[in-house]
Enzyme design. Structure first.
Site, PDB file in Angstrom:
ATOM      1  N   GLU A 103       0.837  -1.218   0.000  1.00 63.59           N
ATOM      2  CA  GLU A 103       0.000   0.000   0.000  1.00 63.59           C
ATOM      3  C   GLU A 103       0.864   1.258   0.000  1.00 63.59           C
ATOM      4  O   GLU A 103       0.562   2.235  -0.688  1.00 63.59           O
ATOM      5  CB  GLU A 103      -0.922  -0.002   1.230  1.00 63.59           C
ATOM      6  CG  GLU A 103      -1.940  -1.117   1.203  1.00 63.59           C
ATOM      7  CD  GLU A 103      -2.950  -1.056   2.332  1.00 63.59           C
ATOM      8  OE1 GLU A 103      -3.973  -1.752   2.228  1.00 63.59           O
ATOM      9  OE2 GLU A 103      -2.724  -0.327   3.320  1.00 63.59           O
ATOM     10  N   ASN A 204       8.915  14.229   0.275  1.00 64.25           N
ATOM     11  CA  ASN A 204       8.874  15.658   0.592  1.00 64.25           C
ATOM     12  C   ASN A 204       7.624  15.963   1.428  1.00 64.25           C
ATOM     13  O   ASN A 204       6.730  15.111   1.550  1.00 64.25           O
ATOM     14  CB  ASN A 204       9.002  16.506  -0.679  1.00 64.25           C
ATOM     15  CG  ASN A 204       7.807  16.384  -1.599  1.00 64.25           C
ATOM     16  OD1 ASN A 204       6.664  16.550  -1.188  1.00 64.25           O
ATOM     17  ND2 ASN A 204       8.079  16.079  -2.875  1.00 64.25           N
ATOM     18  N   ARG A 215      -3.758   7.852   4.657  1.00 62.08           N
ATOM     19  CA  ARG A 215      -3.577   6.617   5.437  1.00 62.08           C
ATOM     20  C   ARG A 215      -3.846   6.809   6.920  1.00 62.08           C
ATOM     21  O   ARG A 215      -3.928   5.826   7.668  1.00 62.08           O
ATOM     22  CB  ARG A 215      -2.153   6.072   5.231  1.00 62.08           C
ATOM     23  CG  ARG A 215      -1.804   5.785   3.785  1.00 62.08           C
ATOM     24  CD  ARG A 215      -2.707   4.734   3.158  1.00 62.08           C
ATOM     25  NE  ARG A 215      -2.375   4.513   1.747  1.00 62.08           N
ATOM     26  CZ  ARG A 215      -2.916   3.553   1.005  1.00 62.08           C
ATOM     27  NH1 ARG A 215      -3.821   2.736   1.508  1.00 62.08           N
ATOM     28  NH2 ARG A 215      -2.578   3.429  -0.265  1.00 62.08           N
TER      29      ARG A 215
END
Ligand SMILES: Cc1cc2nc3c(=O)[nH]c(=O)nc-3n(C[C@H](O)[C@H](O)[C@H](O)COP(=O)(O)OP(=O)(O)OC[C@H]3O[C@@H](n4cnc5c(N)ncnc54)[C@H](O)[C@@H]3O)c2cc1C
Length: 265
Positions: A103, A204, A215
């Site tokens: 993922e 970044n 997430r």
């Protein structure tokens, strides 16, 4: 005895730093006022990099905005995300499953990855990550089922390695090393998603913010959500100006979520 893991380990390996001498030289060469106080962001250079890059666009060094917090918040609020791409943080993450990293590596823009190879590295004694829902039910039937499946797959992996080492024709390979790689790349086919892996991820700030937003949300898988929130906690300490707008909430199931004030900059 197999080693079973519940929590990721996260090592902050790289972080931004400013070459203040070069900034002073730039301002001097451009006949601009000396390094403005607004650029100084305590011990954390990340905000300063963003201020320098944003001010370069308008050559506005030393003008406007009362301080760096005001400056960065204005960029976040306007969604001027590109300047946040100048600031990178790199982590080595261990103790996570292959399903988590599958993922994780879907996050493309602004990330670089280096992951432990299952073709090169022998997996016969790899640990396994217990999915959080099963870890919560420790010593129950579900954990027993998981452990049995893992033991069986490890046994099958080892048997496959032995069998292939005996039978794969040597003439197919230029070197012994190529042959060993072929053995492991075939045997890994039966390793479970729960197999532990290690990955070096550099991203970044724009990318990390997007990753944490996606997430860290309630609908994300528990294992990657825990990782996202742990990374957020580290980054919010390192760069409070850039990650301080996230709030972390507790859910009734005992897990946490993270939500930014400024979404997808
Ligand atoms: C809860 C959850 C469930 C998911 N379930 C599934 C699933 O069932 N199946 C599945 O395949 N995936 C699934 N995903 C993965 C998801 O589809 C994305 O691949 C992943 O979240 C990365 O998001 P992203 O593309 O926005 O991020 P990045 O790849 O980091 O991209 C960041 C942003 O850059 C821009 N960008 C990047 N690449 C391009 C491009 N090529 N063209 C145009 N714009 C671009 C987009 O604005 C993008 O949002 C799931 C993700 C989450 C969070």
């Amino acid at each position: 005895m197999k080693k079973y893991l519940n929590d990721p380990k996260i090592y902050l390996i790289s972080k931004p730093s400013v070459n203040w001498e070069s900034i002073a030289a730039l301002l001097n060469d451009e006949e601009l006022p000396p390094v403005p106080e607004s650029i100084r962001a305590g011990n954390d250079d990340s905000g300063s990099i963003i201020e320098v890059s944003a001010r370069l666009c308008y050559m506005s060094f030393g003008r406007g905005r009362k301080d760096i917090e005001d400056f960065v918040n204005n960029l976040l609020a306007k969604g001027d995300g590109s300047v946040f791409e100048h600031v990178n943080y790199g982590f080595v993450i261990t103790g996570v499953s292959r399903s988590l990293t599958h993922e994780l590596v879907r996050h493309r823009a602004g990330f670089a990855y280096s992951q432990r190879s299952q073709r090169f590295v022998d997996e016969s004694s790899s640990p396994f990550v217990i999915p959080p829902a099963i870890a919560k039910n420790a010593n129950t039937k579900s954990e027993k089922i998981l452990r049995e499946a893992i033991e069986n797959s490890t046994e099958a992996y080892n048997s496959l390695v032995i069998e292939l080492e005996k039978t794969l024709p040597e003439k197919l390979f230029e070197t012994q090393w190529d042959r060993r790689k072929a053995v492991r790349q075939a045997a890994r086919a039966i390793l479970p998603n729960a197999t532990e892996t290690k990955i070096f991820v550099t991203g970044n700030v724009r990318a990390w913010r997007h990753f944490i937003e996606q997430r860290g949300a309630g609908y994300a898988d528990w294992e990657i959500r825990k990782l996202a929130i742990n990374i957020l906690n580290i980054l919010a300490k390192e760069a409070p100006l850039l990650f301080g707008d996230f709030t972390i909430n507790d859910l009734p199931d005992g897990t946490k979520t993270a939500k930014p004030k400024y979404s997808k900059i």
